[in-house]
Each structure stands twice: as structure tokens, then as C-alpha cells.
Design a protein around this motif. Structure first.
Motif, short mmCIF file in Angstrom:
data_model
loop_
_atom_site.label_atom_id
_atom_site.label_comp_id
_atom_site.label_asym_id
_atom_site.label_seq_id
_atom_site.Cartn_x
_atom_site.Cartn_y
_atom_site.Cartn_z
N VAL A 152 -6.75 4.22 -4.72
CA VAL A 152 -7.62 4.79 -3.70
C VAL A 152 -7.70 6.29 -3.94
CG1 VAL A 152 -8.08 5.04 -1.24
CG2 VAL A 152 -6.91 2.98 -2.10
N CYS A 153 -8.89 6.76 -4.30
CA CYS A 153 -9.07 8.15 -4.72
C CYS A 153 -10.14 8.84 -3.86
CB CYS A 153 -9.50 8.21 -6.19
SG CYS A 153 -8.32 7.45 -7.33
N ILE A 192 -7.24 3.19 5.04
CA ILE A 192 -6.85 3.39 3.65
C ILE A 192 -8.01 3.21 2.70
CG2 ILE A 192 -5.41 2.48 1.77
CD1 ILE A 192 -3.25 1.94 3.85
N LEU A 193 -8.74 2.11 2.82
CA LEU A 193 -9.80 1.79 1.86
C LEU A 193 -11.15 2.32 2.30
CD1 LEU A 193 -8.85 -1.90 0.98
CD2 LEU A 193 -8.51 0.12 -0.46
N GLN A 220 0.87 -1.18 0.00
CA GLN A 220 0.00 0.00 0.00
C GLN A 220 0.90 1.23 0.00
OE1 GLN A 220 -3.62 -2.05 2.57
NE2 GLN A 220 -2.05 -0.89 3.63
N PHE A 221 1.08 1.83 -1.17
CA PHE A 221 1.93 3.01 -1.30
C PHE A 221 1.10 4.28 -1.09
CE2 PHE A 221 4.35 0.25 -4.41
CZ PHE A 221 5.54 0.20 -3.69
N VAL A 269 -13.02 4.44 -3.52
CA VAL A 269 -13.31 5.82 -3.14
C VAL A 269 -13.22 5.97 -1.62
CG1 VAL A 269 -14.96 7.72 -3.25
CG2 VAL A 269 -14.83 6.06 -5.13
N ASN A 270 -12.35 6.87 -1.19
CA ASN A 270 -12.25 7.19 0.23
C ASN A 270 -11.95 8.69 0.36
OD1 ASN A 270 -11.91 7.37 2.95
ND2 ASN A 270 -10.18 5.97 3.10
N ALA A 271 -12.97 9.45 0.64
CA ALA A 271 -12.82 10.90 0.78
C ALA A 271 -12.72 11.34 2.23
CB ALA A 271 -13.99 11.62 0.10
#
Length: 255
Positions: free
Chosen positions: A209-210, A247-248, A132-133, A239-241
Motif C-alpha cells: 500500500v503506497c 488501509i486500502l 496488515q503490517f 494506491v492510498n494517498a
């Protein structure tokens, strides 16, 4: 007498703590935890925080290195919080981990439990199947991948982590180059690159992840990735706002 911040002490590292820090004791018997040290090191230590019964220090000068030390082979080691024992011989790392397990049962748990010999891994590099970068920018303002420095959210660029298969590093760098080309990095859109590789199948999953569900030039990105890396079988957008350490997010789209 309590130790003072910025006080310098010459100490011998006795063992490793469970988080990989070296453990030494002051003349008064106070435990001092020092990252990036090895059992057997004789070193000058600078105290950064005293907590009464124990203190934290940093390595000021290595006076006599431990025979268990090895040359660090990663330029990001130290600032990077991804791994803390890159300076230690693998056999010594295994001994330290076995001692920590035995100590947890005997000293912490008060139990008389036999601890079987530790089983080492035949692979000490490139063995992980998931990475997970976090995505950030380097000093030149270009998108980069890396890992958080210890106890921070500051990204230390690491284009070739030796814990991951080389192909996963290459995919991360290829994505960063695409983001730079399309100007995606400047919008806070992509937060993490999440990759998995099947240990036996070799198949690779790419998950971006955006902060929102739309990624510019997504179709072009998928085409390029599949052409450059034929083992990629799945490309996802998660999508994680939320402003969170998780992270997710709960929403995922297949690209």
C-alpha cells in the motif's frame, strides 16, 4: 468518593471485559478496568482516569499472580496493540470469552438465551491467514514492520508476530530490507504491507500500500520475492494517498 488520578489501590481482578482488560471494583463499588491483568490477580493498581461510574487503571505491581497466568512469549506484548491476552492460559481465555457472550445476552440484552460451550481452536499460534503490517522505522532509523500501540498510530516493531505464519513475517522483513537497500523508506512511499496466505493452497498474495502508483525497482523486487518465496503467486501495488485510517485505496496495480 470519586477515585483520583495517580491514586494507588490494591485490588483483585474478578473477570475480563470484552476488550481483554481486567475488571476490579474499588471499596465503593466503582468498576476499574486494567489492561494486562488476569482474573485472580491481586495487584496494586494506579488510577489514570476516573469517569464517575467507572475508572481506568494500569498495573503498578503484581502482588499475587493468578493461576491462569502464563509466561509471555512475545517481546512486543504489552506495548503492541495486536493482542491483549498473551499472558493468559488459553483455557482461561476461552472461559472469559464464553462469559462475555453470556453476559451480553443476559445483562446487556436482558434475554434468557442458552450459550453453548465454546469451541476452542486446535491452533493457538500461527493461525491467521491475513496480516496488515504498518511500515515504519525502528530506533536506528531502519525500515521495520510492526503493529500500532493501543489507541495510537505509534508503530511497535514486531519482526516475528506469533499470530502469523512464519513465512508472512519473513516476507515482511525481506521487504523492509529491500526498502532500506533502495532508500525507499525515507520518502513516505510505502505505508502498509498487506499479505494473505491460502489456508489450503498455501499460495501467498503480497500487496504494498503506497502513496503513489510508482515503486522504485519494482521489477527487481518482484524477481527477488518470487525467488525467495516460491509460494508467492500475486504481487500488487495499492494506491492510498489519503490521510485516513482506511488501509486500502480504490486503485490497485498488478506488479
Amino acid at each position: 468518593m470519586p477515585l483520583q488520578k495517580n491514586q494507588l489501590l490494591t485490588l483483585r481482578i474478578e473477570r475480563l471485559s470484552s476488550d481483554g482488560s481486567g475488571v476490579a471494583h474499588s471499596a465503593d463499588g466503582e468498576a476499574v478496568f486494567v489492561p494486562n491483568t488476569a482474573p485472580g490477580d491481586e495487584a496494586r493498581i494506579k488510577i489514570v482516569k476516573d469517569c464517575g461510574r467507572y475508572a481506568f487503571g494500569i498495573l503498578d505491581q503484581l502482588l499475587t499472580p493468578s493461576p491462569d497466568r502464563v509466561e509471555v512469549d512475545c517481546p512486543a506484548a504489552g506495548p503492541c496493540g495486536g493482542c491483549s491476552l498473551r499472558h493468559l492460559d488459553y483455557a482461561a481465555e476461552l472461559r472469559a470469552k464464553q462469559e462475555n457472550v453470556a453476559d451480553a445476552f443476559a445483562r446487556i440484552g436482558g434475554l434468557d438465551v442458552p450459550v453453548l460451550p465454546i469451541v476452542g481452536s486446535p491452533e493457538i499460534d500461527r493461525y491467521r491467514n491475513k496480516v496488515q503490517f504498518p511500515v515504519g522505522t525502528d530506533k536506528a532509523g531502519r525500515p521495520c514492520i510492526g503493529f500500532y500501540a493501543g489507541r495510537t498510530h505509534r508503530i511497535v516493531p514486531c519482526p516475528d508476530c506469533r499470530l502469523q505464519p512464519g513465512v508472512l513475517n519473513e516476507i515482511g522483513n525481506t521487504l523492509c530490507a529491500f526498502f532500506a537497500e533502495k532508500g525507499i523508506h525515507g520518502k513516505g512511499l510505502v505505508r502498509h504491507i498487506f499479505l494473505r496466505r491460502g489456508a489450503h493452497s498455501g499460495q501467498i498474495m503480497v500487496c504494498l500500500v503506497c502513496t503513489r502508483a510508482k515503486l522504485p525497482s519494482a521489477e527487481e523486487l518482484c524477481t527477488r520475492l518470487k525467488e525467495a518465496f516460491p509460494d508467492i503467486v500475486t504481487i500488487l501495488l495499492n494506491v492510498n494517498a489519503k490521510n485516513t485510517n482506511v488501509i486500502l485505496g480504490s486503485e490497485t496495480h498488478t506488479l
